[in-house]
Enzyme design. Structure first.
Site, short mmCIF file in Angstrom:
data_model
loop_
_atom_site.label_atom_id
_atom_site.label_comp_id
_atom_site.label_asym_id
_atom_site.label_seq_id
_atom_site.Cartn_x
_atom_site.Cartn_y
_atom_site.Cartn_z
CG ASN A 23 -2.08 -1.01 1.00
OD1 ASN A 23 -2.22 -1.60 -0.07
ND2 ASN A 23 -2.87 -1.21 2.05
NE ARG A 92 -12.04 -0.18 -4.43
CZ ARG A 92 -13.06 0.52 -4.89
NH1 ARG A 92 -13.86 0.00 -5.79
NH2 ARG A 92 -13.29 1.74 -4.47
NE ARG A 121 -12.34 -0.83 -0.87
CZ ARG A 121 -11.10 -1.28 -0.92
NH1 ARG A 121 -10.86 -2.47 -1.43
NH2 ARG A 121 -10.10 -0.54 -0.48
CB ILE A 326 -12.59 0.32 7.96
CG1 ILE A 326 -11.80 0.70 9.22
CG2 ILE A 326 -12.09 1.10 6.74
CD1 ILE A 326 -11.82 2.15 9.60
C1 UD1 Z 1 -6.81 1.49 1.69
C2 UD1 Z 1 -5.97 0.25 1.57
C3 UD1 Z 1 -6.72 -0.97 2.08
C4 UD1 Z 1 -7.23 -0.72 3.50
C5 UD1 Z 1 -7.99 0.59 3.58
C6 UD1 Z 1 -8.37 0.97 5.00
C7 UD1 Z 1 -4.55 0.73 -0.31
C8 UD1 Z 1 -4.19 0.45 -1.72
N1 UD1 Z 1 -5.60 0.09 0.18
O1 UD1 Z 1 -7.96 1.31 0.87
O2 UD1 Z 1 -5.82 -2.08 2.07
O3 UD1 Z 1 -8.08 -1.78 3.88
O4 UD1 Z 1 -7.20 1.67 3.05
O5 UD1 Z 1 -7.25 1.05 5.78
O6 UD1 Z 1 -3.88 1.49 0.36
N2 UD1 Z 1 -14.73 5.83 1.57
C9 UD1 Z 1 -15.80 6.55 1.09
N3 UD1 Z 1 -15.61 7.32 -0.02
C10 UD1 Z 1 -14.40 7.40 -0.64
C11 UD1 Z 1 -13.32 6.66 -0.14
C12 UD1 Z 1 -13.51 5.88 0.98
O7 UD1 Z 1 -16.90 6.50 1.64
O8 UD1 Z 1 -14.30 8.13 -1.63
C13 UD1 Z 1 -14.89 5.00 2.78
C14 UD1 Z 1 -14.70 3.52 2.53
O9 UD1 Z 1 -15.88 2.90 2.06
C15 UD1 Z 1 -14.29 3.04 3.91
C16 UD1 Z 1 -13.48 4.23 4.47
O10 UD1 Z 1 -13.84 5.34 3.67
O11 UD1 Z 1 -15.43 2.87 4.72
C17 UD1 Z 1 -11.98 4.06 4.42
O12 UD1 Z 1 -11.61 3.64 3.11
P1 UD1 Z 1 -10.21 4.08 2.48
O13 UD1 Z 1 -9.29 4.47 3.59
O14 UD1 Z 1 -10.47 5.08 1.41
O15 UD1 Z 1 -9.71 2.73 1.82
P2 UD1 Z 1 -8.86 2.58 0.49
O16 UD1 Z 1 -7.99 3.76 0.30
O17 UD1 Z 1 -9.76 2.16 -0.61
#
Ligand code: UD1
Length: 418
Positions: A23, A92, A121, A326
């Protein structure tokens, strides 16, 4: 499709080296879009996600060349082509090209990633951040089309902490005009390492590691070299493997300061370990005590360790609860663990785990990266044979897992299917 065969019961012993963080390296690779030129990245993990992102970057004119764990990246010929669905849908994190393409070229087209194995997501926060910086964002037949030049610095307060949205916003803001302040920014070590890489490239970022990032836009950036931080989730997975099998294992090259919540949970579960300069030595074998753990943004307990912790608690005694804050649907490993004799009930975002003290080998199916890790761990202590199919999930994020576990004495083999 390859599968993994695990014969349970072997006690792990020896030393395992932790690879670079998946990551962390993915956004760093995307950051090379921001400044044309040659980069050398060290400690790059040999993972399918890195190969997939390299393929995507190739479609943008960026060449990568691997020598062992060193990756040379040449972004001299970067062009703002569209990031197509066939690559974005398999990973993603491809959406990380959005911010840098927009910042560098004033225009970006990136296929909208779909849902994933553990539910929807959304990437709305990424898009809102681009809009806040002055970009016009629209959806065009499943593709995000963003344009705006120059981007203008602003204040963005994220309603929830998002690793991806913070990374994308930082990469867009570093070339914007004026100052950007990101409130409720993600504090994950992978975001801090991205910020440090950007600073090495000439960016001006204050507050790294805190929840408020202040970015003063600069006119241009330059290439830089970097060494990828160790993967805290891989390290945590091997710590659990050692604890489960009653092993005596040294986890080498991990950063215990990145692992505090995981180590605290393991300590509460009764796992004994010692930290000494870059090594964590686990002496497994004690009784596993029940726990109540909630996943939270960093520095809280990571969602990426939830499935592995569940296997550990299942193998202990007493009633545990894991609350998944999360990704509330991230429980696809539960039915598979139950097929192996587990006793886990999911209610809303909570999983209630009754320690059963023993598991039985079974054919199981990996549904996502960390779920597959939980199944491998279960296989290591189950009686008899566990066959894990769809192992490509694990290859996305664990470098040579079967070799590393076999090196510790685990009885695990890859069964290749042509
Ligand atoms: C990253 C990690 C993943 C990890 C996650 C949480 C990478 C490549 N992946 O995923 O391994 O499990 O962080 O630590 O680094 N959300 C929204 N809208 C958005 C973006 C996120 O509602 O535009 C929500 C998601 O649904 C979730 C929360 O925010 O509930 C956190 O997600 P996020 O930290 O964005 O995860 P990723 O970056 O996709």
């Amino acid at each position: 499709m390859d599968s993994l065969r695990v014969e349970g019961g072997a006690r792990l012993a020896g030393t395992v080296d932790i690879s670079g963080s998946k990551n962390a390296v993915l956004p760093m690779l995307c950051a090379t879009i921001l400044a044309p030129g040659e980069y050398t990245l060290g400690n790059v993990p040999l993972l399918r996600d890195v190969t997939t992102l390299s393929s995507l970057l190739r479609t943008l004119g960026i060449r990568t060349h691997r020598e062992g764990h060193t990756l040379r990246v040449d972004s001299t010929g970067v062009v703002p082509n569209e990031a197509h669905y066939d690559l974005v849908r398999t990973m993603r994190a491809s959406v990380y090209v959005l911010g840098p393409l927009l910042a560098r070229f004033g225009h970006a087209r990136v296929s909208l990633p779909g849902g994933c194995a553990w539910g929807p997501r959304p990437i709305d926060l990424h898009l809102k951040a681009m809009e806040a910086l002055g970009a016009a964002v629209r959806l065009d037949h499943g593709t995000i089309d963003a344009s705006g030049a120059p981007l203008i610095g602003t204040r963005i307060d994220f309603p929830i902490s998002s690793v991806g949205a913070t990374g994308n916003a930082v990469m867009a803001a570093v070339l914007a005009e004026g100052k950007t302040v990101l409130g409720n920014a993600a504090r994950e070590p992978e975001i801090s390492s991205l910020c440090e890489f950007l600073v090495a490239m000439g960016a001006r970022i204050d507050g790294i590691g805190s929840g408020v990032l202040e970015i003063e836009g600069v006119a241009e950036l330059h290439p830089a070299d970097a060494v990828v931080i160790p993967d805290r989730i891989e390290a945590g997975t091997y710590l659990v493997a050692a604890a489960l099998t009653g092993g005596d294992v040294t986890v080498r090259g991990a950063r215990s300061d990145h692992l505090e919540a995981t180590l605290a949970a393991l300590r509460s579960a009764g796992v004994e370990f010692e930290e000494r300069g870059g090594e964590i030595v686990v002496r497994g074998g004690g009784e596993i005590s029940p726990l109540r753990v909630e996943t939270e943004p960093y520095p809280g307990f990571p969602t990426d360790m939830q499935a592995q912790l569940m296997t550990l608690l299942l193998f202990g005694r007493g009633k545990s609860e894991i609350v998944e804050n999360i990704f509330p649907d991230r429980f696809k490993h539960v039915p598979e663990l139950n097929r192996m004799g587990g006793s886990i009930r999911v209610e809303g975002k909570s999983a209630f785990i009754r320690g059963v003290g023993a598991l039985t080998g079974a054919p199981v199916m990996a549904s996502d990266l960390r779920a597959s890790a939980a199944l491998v761990l279960a296989g290591l202590i189950a009686s008899g044979t566990t066959r894990i199919s769809r192992v490509y999930h694990i290859d996305r994020g664990y470098e040579r897992i079967e070799e590393k576990l076999a090196g510790l004495g685990g009885r695990i083999w890859r069964v290749r299917r042509s």
